[in-house]
Design a protein around this motif. Structure first.
Motif, PDB file in Angstrom:
ATOM      1  N   MET A 172     102.760 -55.497  10.679  1.00  0.00           N
ATOM      2  CA  MET A 172     102.705 -54.246   9.912  1.00  0.00           C
ATOM      3  C   MET A 172     104.038 -53.987   9.200  1.00  0.00           C
ATOM      4  N   VAL A 173     105.156 -54.306   9.856  1.00  0.00           N
ATOM      5  CA  VAL A 173     106.457 -54.155   9.198  1.00  0.00           C
ATOM      6  C   VAL A 173     106.533 -55.125   8.023  1.00  0.00           C
ATOM      7  N   GLY A 174     106.147 -56.371   8.235  1.00  0.00           N
ATOM      8  CA  GLY A 174     106.217 -57.382   7.180  1.00  0.00           C
ATOM      9  C   GLY A 174     105.328 -57.039   6.002  1.00  0.00           C
ATOM     10  N   THR A 175     104.116 -56.571   6.302  1.00  0.00           N
ATOM     11  CA  THR A 175     103.173 -56.203   5.246  1.00  0.00           C
ATOM     12  C   THR A 175     103.729 -55.021   4.442  1.00  0.00           C
ATOM     13  N   SER A 176     104.315 -54.052   5.158  1.00  0.00           N
ATOM     14  CA  SER A 176     104.892 -52.875   4.495  1.00  0.00           C
ATOM     15  C   SER A 176     106.057 -53.268   3.592  1.00  0.00           C
ATOM     16  N   GLU A 177     106.888 -54.164   4.095  1.00  0.00           N
ATOM     17  CA  GLU A 177     108.041 -54.644   3.311  1.00  0.00           C
ATOM     18  C   GLU A 177     107.579 -55.281   2.011  1.00  0.00           C
ATOM     19  N   ALA A 178     106.567 -56.139   2.118  1.00  0.00           N
ATOM     20  CA  ALA A 178     106.078 -56.883   0.948  1.00  0.00           C
ATOM     21  C   ALA A 178     105.467 -55.931  -0.083  1.00  0.00           C
ATOM     22  N   ILE A 179     104.680 -54.963   0.389  1.00  0.00           N
ATOM     23  CA  ILE A 179     104.060 -54.016  -0.551  1.00  0.00           C
ATOM     24  C   ILE A 179     105.144 -53.147  -1.202  1.00  0.00           C
ATOM     25  N   ALA A 180     106.096 -52.661  -0.391  1.00  0.00           N
ATOM     26  CA  ALA A 180     107.169 -51.810  -0.936  1.00  0.00           C
ATOM     27  C   ALA A 180     107.983 -52.571  -1.987  1.00  0.00           C
ATOM     28  N   LEU A 181     108.216 -53.859  -1.745  1.00  0.00           N
ATOM     29  CA  LEU A 181     108.967 -54.673  -2.707  1.00  0.00           C
ATOM     30  C   LEU A 181     108.190 -54.788  -4.024  1.00  0.00           C
ATOM     31  N   GLY A 182     106.894 -55.061  -3.907  1.00  0.00           N
ATOM     32  CA  GLY A 182     106.063 -55.194  -5.104  1.00  0.00           C
ATOM     33  C   GLY A 182     106.008 -53.897  -5.899  1.00  0.00           C
ATOM     34  N   VAL A 183     105.819 -52.785  -5.170  1.00  0.00           N
ATOM     35  CA  VAL A 183     105.722 -51.473  -5.836  1.00  0.00           C
ATOM     36  C   VAL A 183     107.048 -51.119  -6.510  1.00  0.00           C
ATOM     37  N   ALA A 184     108.170 -51.448  -5.858  1.00  0.00           N
ATOM     38  CA  ALA A 184     109.501 -51.182  -6.451  1.00  0.00           C
ATOM     39  C   ALA A 184     109.672 -51.960  -7.759  1.00  0.00           C
ATOM     40  N   ASN A 185     108.890 -53.029  -7.896  1.00  0.00           N
ATOM     41  CA  ASN A 185     108.943 -53.842  -9.123  1.00  0.00           C
ATOM     42  C   ASN A 185     107.831 -53.476 -10.100  1.00  0.00           C
ATOM     43  N   GLY A 186     107.142 -52.376  -9.815  1.00  0.00           N
ATOM     44  CA  GLY A 186     106.133 -51.883 -10.739  1.00  0.00           C
ATOM     45  C   GLY A 186     104.729 -52.432 -10.532  1.00  0.00           C
ATOM     46  N   LEU A 187     104.495 -53.197  -9.457  1.00  0.00           N
ATOM     47  CA  LEU A 187     103.143 -53.713  -9.226  1.00  0.00           C
ATOM     48  C   LEU A 187     102.241 -52.612  -8.670  1.00  0.00           C
ATOM     49  N   ASP A 188     100.945 -52.742  -8.955  1.00  0.00           N
ATOM     50  CA  ASP A 188      99.939 -51.828  -8.405  1.00  0.00           C
ATOM     51  C   ASP A 188      99.697 -52.231  -6.945  1.00  0.00           C
ATOM     52  N   PRO A 189      99.853 -51.295  -5.988  1.00  0.00           N
ATOM     53  CA  PRO A 189      99.699 -51.678  -4.578  1.00  0.00           C
ATOM     54  C   PRO A 189      98.311 -52.242  -4.247  1.00  0.00           C
ATOM     55  N   LYS A 190      97.281 -51.762  -4.955  1.00  0.00           N
ATOM     56  CA  LYS A 190      95.921 -52.268  -4.689  1.00  0.00           C
ATOM     57  C   LYS A 190      95.803 -53.726  -5.137  1.00  0.00           C
ATOM     58  N   VAL A 191      96.306 -53.993  -6.340  1.00  0.00           N
ATOM     59  CA  VAL A 191      96.208 -55.354  -6.886  1.00  0.00           C
ATOM     60  C   VAL A 191      97.048 -56.312  -6.041  1.00  0.00           C
ATOM     61  N   LEU A 192      98.280 -55.896  -5.722  1.00  0.00           N
ATOM     62  CA  LEU A 192      99.156 -56.758  -4.908  1.00  0.00           C
ATOM     63  C   LEU A 192      98.532 -57.024  -3.537  1.00  0.00           C
ATOM     64  N   SER A 193      97.959 -55.968  -2.927  1.00  0.00           N
ATOM     65  CA  SER A 193      97.359 -56.131  -1.595  1.00  0.00           C
ATOM     66  C   SER A 193      96.201 -57.123  -1.649  1.00  0.00           C
ATOM     67  N   GLU A 194      95.406 -57.042  -2.700  1.00  0.00           N
ATOM     68  CA  GLU A 194      94.263 -57.943  -2.823  1.00  0.00           C
ATOM     69  C   GLU A 194      94.734 -59.394  -3.045  1.00  0.00           C
ATOM     70  N   ILE A 195      95.796 -59.548  -3.830  1.00  0.00           N
ATOM     71  CA  ILE A 195      96.356 -60.903  -4.049  1.00  0.00           C
ATOM     72  C   ILE A 195      96.817 -61.484  -2.703  1.00  0.00           C
TER      73      ILE A 195
END
Ligand code: NAD
Length: 298
Positions: A184-207
């Motif tokens: 859960m920490v790792g998943t949160s880190e990865a999503i937060a990194l993507g979002v900080a770079n402007g990615l859509d959390p839904k799209v990134l999560s699905e990828i």
């Protein structure tokens, strides 16, 4: 079968309701009257006390927060007698709480001396699994006692594993939850990194779900609000699996690792991260709120 169910929180409540729906007679008790009322509304009998709940029960199921609650209930505390003195000889205790294996073994020994059978049967699958009746049970105890419990466990779960003797279910459970806490920490880190770079959390999560980073959080329990409609993240991190309960499990894993001289560096780090999150005031929120610690604020 007459069942006593004690501990009707996020997990115990829906588990008790599934037994009622399967036609069992369930006498339910919790320190919270609201929790008892919810189960009574589904056809359960409201017990006035834990002693009242176990009268005439052939099976006693407990779903309590931690070791001290289970030990206090069955063995007694503050000079008060424990429940073992009120349970009928020959009855079966199924403890589904996540607690120390040593506490399961202590309670099992005292139960056996009183002529009462005991298995530890902690679960995985979250509140969604508890409601759907699809939990995974990890059982510690004799094969004979597991077979006695199986018809009840099947009404609450989809997978039943025999991990070994009493306490082995708890050991399997803390191994699983140490991994879950880290994931859960790792998943949160990865999503937060993507979002900080402007990615859509839904799209990134699905990828990531469909790539080599795929895991249970990305499948069913996304920590980012709005990705999974039914996940605690989309409900203000209410309900679910509390940060303080995850902290307890990571503590149990570290105690165990110390005892057997195992090296669990990521488990230790995850425990420190959830401890800091709890101290910051998030102990009562679902553990997926750990993403708040890793997100860019403002
Ligand atoms: P919870 O805090 O929602 O519920 C615990 C309930 O126990 C509360 O309603 C509380 O009032 C009651 N209680 C405490 N002491 C009591 C006592 N002496 N007598 C009667 N009732 C008492 O917790 P939960 O999320 O349902 O978790 C219960 C156990 O299951 C914990 O050990 C947890 O680690 C484990 N677990 C939780 C999840 C999850 O997703 N929530 C998943 C798997 C395992």
């Amino acid at each position: 079968m007459q069942i006593a169910f004690i501990g009707l929180g996020n997990m115990g409540g829906p588990m008790a309701i599934n037994l009622i729906k399967a036609g069992h007679s369930v006498k339910a008790f919790d320190l919270s009257q609201e929790a008892v009322a919810k189960v009574a509304a589904e056809g359960g009998q409201a017990a006035a006390s834990a002693q009242d709940a176990v009268q005439g029960a052939e099976a006693i199921i407990t779903m309590l927060p931690a070791s001290q609650h289970v030990e206090g209930l069955f063995l007694g505390r503050d000079g008060q007698a424990g429940l073992l003195t009120s349970i009928a000889k020959g009855a079966l205790i199924i403890d589904s709480s996540t607690i120390a294996a040593a506490t399961s073994q202590k309670v099992a020994k005292a139960a056996e001396a009183a002529g009462i059978a005991f298995i530890d049967a902690p679960v995985s699958g979250g509140t969604g699994g508890a409601i759907a009746g699809t939990l995974t049970f990890m059982v510690g105890g004799s094969s004979a006692n597991l077979e006695r419990a199986r018809p009840l466990l099947e009404k609450m779960g989809a997978n039943i594993f025999h991990a070994g003797d009493v306490g082995a279910g708890q050991t399997a459970k803390i191994c699983n939850n140490m991994l879950l806490g880290i994931l859960m920490v790792g998943t949160s880190e990865a999503i937060a990194l993507g979002v900080a770079n402007g990615l859509d959390p839904k799209v990134l999560s699905e990828i990531m779900r469909r790539s080599s980073g795929g895991n249970w959080a990305l499948e069913k329990y996304n920590p980012y609000p709005g990705v999974h409609e039914n996940a605690p993240a989309s409900k203000g991190y209410a309900g679910g699996f509390g940060t303080d309960l995850m902290l307890k499990d990571l503590g149990l894993a570290q105690e165990n690792a110390t005892a057997v001289k195992a090296s669990t560096p990521l488990g230790g780090l995850a425990r420190s991260i959830y401890a800091a999150h709890s101290i910051a005031g998030h102990g009562g929120e679902d553990f997926s709120s750990i993403i708040k610690m890793l997100q860019k604020q403002g």
